[in-house]
Design an enzyme around this catalytic site. Structure first.
Site, PDB file in Angstrom:
ATOM      1  N   ASP A  78      15.064   5.411 -15.842  1.00 45.97           N
ATOM      2  CA  ASP A  78      15.856   4.867 -17.122  1.00 45.97           C
ATOM      3  C   ASP A  78      15.846   5.823 -18.418  1.00 45.97           C
ATOM      4  O   ASP A  78      15.419   5.398 -19.415  1.00 45.97           O
ATOM      5  CB  ASP A  78      15.283   3.429 -17.636  1.00 45.97           C
ATOM      6  CG  ASP A  78      15.083   2.624 -16.182  1.00 45.97           C
ATOM      7  OD1 ASP A  78      16.136   2.646 -15.526  1.00 45.97           O
ATOM      8  OD2 ASP A  78      14.385   1.858 -16.342  1.00 45.97           O
TER       9      ASP A  78
ATOM     10  N   GLU B 143      24.220  -3.121 -14.297  1.00 40.86           N
ATOM     11  CA  GLU B 143      23.365  -2.992 -15.455  1.00 40.86           C
ATOM     12  C   GLU B 143      23.411  -1.551 -15.922  1.00 40.86           C
ATOM     13  O   GLU B 143      24.279  -0.901 -15.635  1.00 40.86           O
ATOM     14  CB  GLU B 143      21.934  -3.225 -14.675  1.00 40.86           C
ATOM     15  CG  GLU B 143      21.530  -2.150 -13.764  1.00 40.86           C
ATOM     16  CD  GLU B 143      20.264  -2.519 -12.893  1.00 40.86           C
ATOM     17  OE1 GLU B 143      19.759  -3.661 -12.946  1.00 40.86           O
ATOM     18  OE2 GLU B 143      19.694  -1.429 -12.279  1.00 40.86           O
TER      19      GLU B 143
END
Length: 667
Positions: A380, A552
């Site tokens: 991420d 997401e």
């Protein structure tokens, strides 16, 4: 004989000589360009272009070679034109065939308009005729055969079918210039386009048909049957062979003795006799082959034949040799230097053509560094440029069930050499409310401060927090409370994770978050609270797990007045985890999904999987854009998918219309 008579005779001789010279020149031009497709003179051939469908997807890719043996991909093997725009039926292009235009200037291309990835079937309904003056900018005319006689330019001609609407396959079109063809208005010359058709309501198998296209490559005659051998035949490739003055056809037989065979005829329209079963691509044994394409290398009297061997997984693209009569195939080997070769064709280029094409795509080929850029396991990644340096904040990975509790920070002046700056924030050490699961940070510089937004578990579920620091490398101090704890009003399902922050040109900052939904709210001026009255759900709608279905990892940036929204598709542990995008006229949506939405996806032939959850940065010094993302470490695909991820960087490129060119993840 008087002076006047001598003068007239002299004039007659001069005129006769001039006429012979003109005829001689015309004959030379006819000999050079009249039989088969035009080619540069051998002394002018500098290199070769391999134009092919990509094995990675249904688009047309290019590769170049100086010697016809060793190749290198252009645009990293990705599409060389906007496929969805120029393949109007299904948005996919297969079986690319390229040739020099009849006048020797410019090029023509044909593709099968087909996209199995979207339609989930091997049916298709038409072909694309493309033209380019420079091999870079292409225009196209799409012919949807289901529409029937109205799409063709010769309404008076007989129809091959009673009902065109039941056509199920229009496969692998190719073209060769025929100078003898005469149009109704007396114009001579046309492209002889040959392809296989199947209308299973009126015929039992794929048969070879042909049409003619005019010089503009925009008008097409009705299909006419080329031959019928009593079984399916597809993937024909016709070349004029000077050694015997005949047209030779390589073709895949799917009846009788199957495989790639050759037959020959004096005229393009035939008759084409059934092939000699003893002269075919036999060295592949029982492995299946198709998609042949013959070409010659300057200085070599024989031929090369490229073809697909598709029994192997993945399929292999092979090139073998043949003699000067395009017969007696031998010495096969895999194509060298092309990452994802498939059904394609070859054309010789001059130095000017080769270098123009190569230089154009080299601007899109630069890679920042060798991936992964950070040591060990991180995920991420969020990238921030501040005060002459880049900073990456990431989820610290490698823990079961994504159980890390802290974020790390790395800095770099060049995006190649990264320095570990320590742990700027640990949710169990630096907050009173968070219990663990420190995920997906976002960072922004504003008001002379640095703000780190993050997801964490507050004991009841996932929530979003924010911490503040005076320096980009921290240490960050938590605001003391979660910023967001619940789903947007009226929304059910998903998690409050994967935060992103975008600040517009007017100074207004926006907060985005969500798994299963995409929510947005304006941040208040303190940057630690949101305007709760204006929360919106702007989830991109539709799509599948193969293209753009939102999961997401929202990331937002602005370029040339347009707002770009990126997100991750599928599960974080999936090999199919990838990045898609859309655009909007406002930072609060609505979002229009891009015509070609995939930005980044796995490349299994290179051992690259799970490429997703990204951030983007523009280098203010060069104006170049970069995408920072994670991928799944190949060693953990089976034992712990999605919990051992690595951070990577590649350059991000845009077309002139602002659309994103799909990124080829690098090793």
């Amino acid at each position: 004989m008087n002076y006047k008579t001598m003068t007239l005779n002299s004039i007659s001789r001069v005129l006769a000589t001039a006429l012979m010279l003109v005829c001689s020149i015309a004959g030379a031009i006819s000999a050079a360009a009249g039989q088969g497709n035009p080619q540069p003179k051998p002394k002018d051939i500098y290199g070769y272009l391999y134009c092919h469908m990509s094995r990675d997807g249904e688009w047309t890719a290019f590769a170049l070679s100086r010697d016809g043996i060793h190749w290198h991909d252009l645009n990293k093997g990705r599409e060389v034109y906007d496929t969805r725009k120029l393949s109007e039926i299904e948005g996919g292009a297969r079986d690319a065939y390229i040739a020099r235009a009849a006048d020797g200037h410019g090029f023509v291309m044909l593709t099968t308009d087909m996209c199995v990835a979207r339609s989930r079937k091997w049916d298709n309904y038409g072909m694309n005729l493309l033209r380019s003056d420079d091999l870079i900018h292409w225009t196209a005319r799409t012919f949807d055969f289901r529409k029937g006689p109205q799409i063709f330019c010769d309404p008076e001609s007989p129809d091959p079918y009673k009902d065109y609407s039941t056509i199920r396959r229009v496969w692998a079109p190719q073209a060769i210039w025929d100078p003898t063809y005469r149009w109704k208005d007396g114009t001579r010359g046309g492209y002889f386009i040959y392809y296989s058709l199947l209308n299973d309501k009126e015929e039992g198998y794929d048969r070879m048909y042909y049409s003619y296209a005019d010089r503009s490559f925009t008008r097409l005659t009705k299909p006419r049957l080329l031959f019928d051998w009593g079984y399916a035949t597809i993937d024909a490739d016709i070349n004029y062979v000077r050694a015997d003055g005949k047209y030779h056809m390589l073709i895949k037989k799917e009846g009788g003795k199957p495989g790639i065979f050759t037959t020959k005829a004096k005229k393009l329209t035939g008759p084409w006799p059934q092939p000699d079963d003893n002269d075919f691509v036999s060295f592949e044994g029982k492995r299946k082959c198709e998609g042949s394409s013959a070409f010659q290398i300057a200085g070599d009297d024989g031929w090369r034949v490229g073809y697909v061997e598709y029994s192997s997984r993945p399929a292999r693209y092979r090139i073998c040799k043949a003699d000067r009569y395009l017969s007696h195939f031998n010495s096969p080997q895999d194509i060298i230097g092309v990452a994802a070769p498939q059904h394609g064709s070859f054309v010789a280029l001059t130095k000017e053509e080769y270098e123009r094409l190569d230089n154009y795509w080299r601007q899109y080929d630069s890679v920042v560094t060798r991936n992964p850029v950070l040591p060990e396991f991180h995920a991420d990644p969020e990238i921030l440029f501040s005060d002459g340096k880049y900073y990456i904040y990431s989820t610290t990975d490698g823990f079961p069930q994504w159980g890390g509790t802290f974020f790390t920070c790395y800095s770099s002046a060049d995006m190649k050499n990264w320095t570990y700056e320590g742990v700027p924030f640990d949710v169990t050490r630096d907050t009173r409310w968070a219990k663990g699961n420190a995920w997906a940070p976002a960072a922004v510089e504003k008001n002379g401060k640095y703000y780190l937004y993050y997801s964490a578990d507050d004991g009841k579920g996932k929530a979003i927090g924010v911490a503040v620091a005076d320096r980009p490398d921290g240490r960050f101090t938590d605001s003391g409370h979660p910023l967001v704890t619940t789903d947007p009003s009226g929304h059910r399902g998903g998690h409050v994770i994967d935060v992103d922050v975008f600040t517009d040109d007017d100074g207004q900052s926006y907060l985005y978050w969500g798994n299963g939904f995409m929510a947005v709210a304006k941040l208040n001026s303190d940057m630690t609270s949101i305007d709760t009255t204006g929360v919106k759900v702007i989830t991109p709608r539709g799509g599948t797990l193969d293209d753009y279905a939102f999961r997401e990892g929202t990331y937002v940036f602005k370029r040339n007045g347009k707002y770009y929204f990126m997100w991750s598709v599928d599960d974080t542990g999936s090999r199919n985890y990838h990045v898609a995008y859309g655009t909007a006229d406002s930072p609060m949506g609505p979002i229009t999904v891009a015509r070609q939405p995939i930005v980044l996806r796995q490349r299994p032939m290179d051992g690259i999987y799970g490429t997703a959850h990204n951030s983007v940065v523009e280098d203010p010094r060069s104006g170049r854009w970069f995408i920072v993302y994670h991928r799944i470490n190949e060693s953990y695909l089976k034992t712990a998918p999605g919990t051992h991820r690595e951070v990577c960087i590649d350059e991000l490129h845009f077309r002139p219309d602002g659309s994103i060119i799909e990124v080829v993840p690098s090793r």
